[in-house]
Design a protein around this motif. Structure first.
Motif, PDB file in Angstrom:
ATOM      1  N   LYS A 188      40.590  45.015  44.812  1.00 29.16           N
ATOM      2  CA  LYS A 188      40.721  43.799  45.613  1.00 29.16           C
ATOM      3  C   LYS A 188      41.486  42.712  44.879  1.00 29.16           C
ATOM      4  O   LYS A 188      42.100  41.842  45.515  1.00 29.16           O
ATOM      5  N   PHE A 189      41.435  42.730  43.537  1.00 33.15           N
ATOM      6  CA  PHE A 189      42.112  41.697  42.763  1.00 33.15           C
ATOM      7  C   PHE A 189      42.702  42.310  41.496  1.00 33.15           C
ATOM      8  O   PHE A 189      42.222  43.330  40.997  1.00 33.15           O
ATOM      9  N   ILE A 279      36.318  33.244  44.796  1.00 30.14           N
ATOM     10  CA  ILE A 279      37.147  34.227  45.478  1.00 30.14           C
ATOM     11  C   ILE A 279      36.265  35.115  46.339  1.00 30.14           C
ATOM     12  O   ILE A 279      35.054  35.207  46.124  1.00 30.14           O
ATOM     13  N   ASN A 280      36.869  35.771  47.291  1.00 30.27           N
ATOM     14  CA  ASN A 280      36.129  36.631  48.219  1.00 30.27           C
ATOM     15  C   ASN A 280      35.919  38.000  47.582  1.00 30.27           C
ATOM     16  O   ASN A 280      36.709  38.920  47.759  1.00 30.27           O
ATOM     17  N   ILE A 281      34.849  38.107  46.828  1.00 29.85           N
ATOM     18  CA  ILE A 281      34.560  39.349  46.114  1.00 29.85           C
ATOM     19  C   ILE A 281      33.058  39.588  46.121  1.00 29.85           C
ATOM     20  O   ILE A 281      32.262  38.633  46.161  1.00 29.85           O
ATOM     21  N   ASN A 282      32.675  40.862  46.115  1.00 29.37           N
ATOM     22  CA  ASN A 282      31.265  41.231  46.170  1.00 29.37           C
ATOM     23  C   ASN A 282      30.949  42.262  45.099  1.00 29.37           C
ATOM     24  O   ASN A 282      31.840  42.960  44.596  1.00 29.37           O
ATOM     25  N   CYS A 283      29.683  42.369  44.759  1.00 31.02           N
ATOM     26  CA  CYS A 283      29.259  43.425  43.851  1.00 31.02           C
ATOM     27  C   CYS A 283      29.604  44.780  44.468  1.00 31.02           C
ATOM     28  O   CYS A 283      29.406  44.999  45.661  1.00 31.02           O
ATOM     29  N   GLY A 284      30.148  45.660  43.649  1.00 31.12           N
ATOM     30  CA  GLY A 284      30.584  46.966  44.126  1.00 31.12           C
ATOM     31  C   GLY A 284      32.076  47.042  44.384  1.00 31.12           C
ATOM     32  O   GLY A 284      32.626  48.142  44.522  1.00 31.12           O
ATOM     33  N   ASP A 285      32.762  45.891  44.447  1.00 30.32           N
ATOM     34  CA  ASP A 285      34.212  45.898  44.634  1.00 30.32           C
ATOM     35  C   ASP A 285      34.916  46.355  43.359  1.00 30.32           C
ATOM     36  O   ASP A 285      34.405  46.211  42.247  1.00 30.32           O
ATOM     37  N   ILE A 286      36.113  46.905  43.544  1.00 28.03           N
ATOM     38  CA  ILE A 286      36.945  47.348  42.433  1.00 28.03           C
ATOM     39  C   ILE A 286      38.022  46.302  42.156  1.00 28.03           C
ATOM     40  O   ILE A 286      38.613  45.748  43.088  1.00 28.03           O
TER      41      ILE A 286
END
Length: 337
Positions: A188-189, A279-286
């Protein structure tokens, strides 16, 4: 952020912090709040040991956490100060309690993880959901399971889930979630030393082993199956073997247990990233990371295992806790350094 306590919004607060964790039964929260001892609503909020319901929303009214107040810190002085309230997600209670005596006996035969979870959660008004990719493992029976009288419910469930490489997490409503993260999802980032405030890599070589052997007693019903399985960590260049014993599960669970132990040891490679905005990020994102100052010379994938989001009157910031994706997949880690 917005805070609702006992189904009423509370506005006299500042410095809200939420600590999200991917592989935890609860997220933690804290905020500083104004206490007027003559205000009835404030008296309800700050009354100790009531475990008031707390819901925290972001500024777009998305529910981020449902939990309970655990700790209240009050002080009195010549000038009034904001007081501190903290707690955790509703499901966090299973970290602190044992299986109630009403649910005895502690030894059960031919039961699945689904059966066990349903039984131990029923007294606490906690629901749970299961990802489709672990549903079969959740429904496989253990020949025999035994909980210690002093063992927490979380500890008991984690012990059983780890043997099948199942991760126990939670959702924004304070219920448990059994799953395996998608380590193949697109990043994602892309994080570098140019778009972050700070990075810190911490590698604990003492906690890691080159070879992990898991053994168990042979089963009467399946004596032909191997009772030893091995996982190898190619990142560890020295000869550092370790042997573990599987105490419950089926004969074929030894391989899953070995992979899970290796994956757990990969937590010894931890990257912390500080960002000065949200930022738009969640646990489990790469995410992908490149920063030679922390010995990451090539674009390397990491998974977000934890997020600390803090909001004050001066602004927001986020701290990301990153680990190698193989920490949650049980697969052999690719060359990183």
């Amino acid at each position: 952020m917005k805070v609702k306590i006992n189904d009423r919004f509370y506005y006299s607060f500042d410095a809200v912090t939420i600590n999200y964790k991917l592989d935890s039964v609860a997220s933690a929260f804290s905020f500083k709040a104004r206490f007027n001892p003559d205000n009835q609503f404030h008296k309800e909020i700050f009354k100790p040991l009531q475990y008031q319901k707390v819901e925290i929303f972001d500024n777009e009214d998305n529910l981020k956490l449902t939990g309970n107040i655990l700790n209240t810190s009050l002080s009195s002085g010549s000038s009034r100060e904001l007081q501190t309230i903290s707690g955790y997600s509703k499901s966090g209670i299973i970290e602190d309690v044992n299986i109630p005596f009403s649910a005895y006996p502690l030894e059960k035969n031919n039961v699945s993880l689904n059966d066990i979870v349903r039984d131990v959660l029923s007294p606490f008004n906690i629901n749970y959901s299961v990802s489709t990719d672990v549903l079969n493992d959740m429904n496989l029976n253990y020949d025999r399971t035994t909980a210690s009288p002093t063992e927490s419910i979380k500890g008991f469930l984690s012990k059983l889930a780890s043997q099948r490489n199942i991760i126990i997490s939670h959702d924004n409503q304070g219920n448990l979630y059994f799953f395996r993260p998608n380590v193949n999802s697109k990043p994602k980032f892309y994080l570098t030393d140019q778009n972050t405030l700070k990075m810190n890599l911490a590698v604990n070589g003492q906690a890691m082993h080159s070879q992990i052997d898991v053994i168990r007693q042979p089963s009467k019903n399946n004596s032909g199956v191997s009772t030893v399985d091995t996982a190898t960590n190619s990142l560890v260049s020295a000869n550092r073997p370790i042997v573990k014993i599987l105490t419950s599960g089926t004969d074929t669970d030894t391989k899953k247990a070995a992979d899970n132990i290796m994956a757990n040891e990969l937590r010894g490679i931890a990257l912390t990233v500080v960002i000065n905005n949200v930022i738009n990020i969640n646990c489990g994102d790469i995410v992908e990371v490149l920063n030679k100052e922390v010995y990451i010379y090539e674009r390397t994938k990491f998974m977000v295992s934890g997020i600390t989001h803090s909001e004050t009157i001066t602004g927001d910031n986020m701290v990301l806790q990153l680990v190698l994706p193989e920490t949650f997949s049980g697969r052999v880690a690719q060359k990183t350094f």
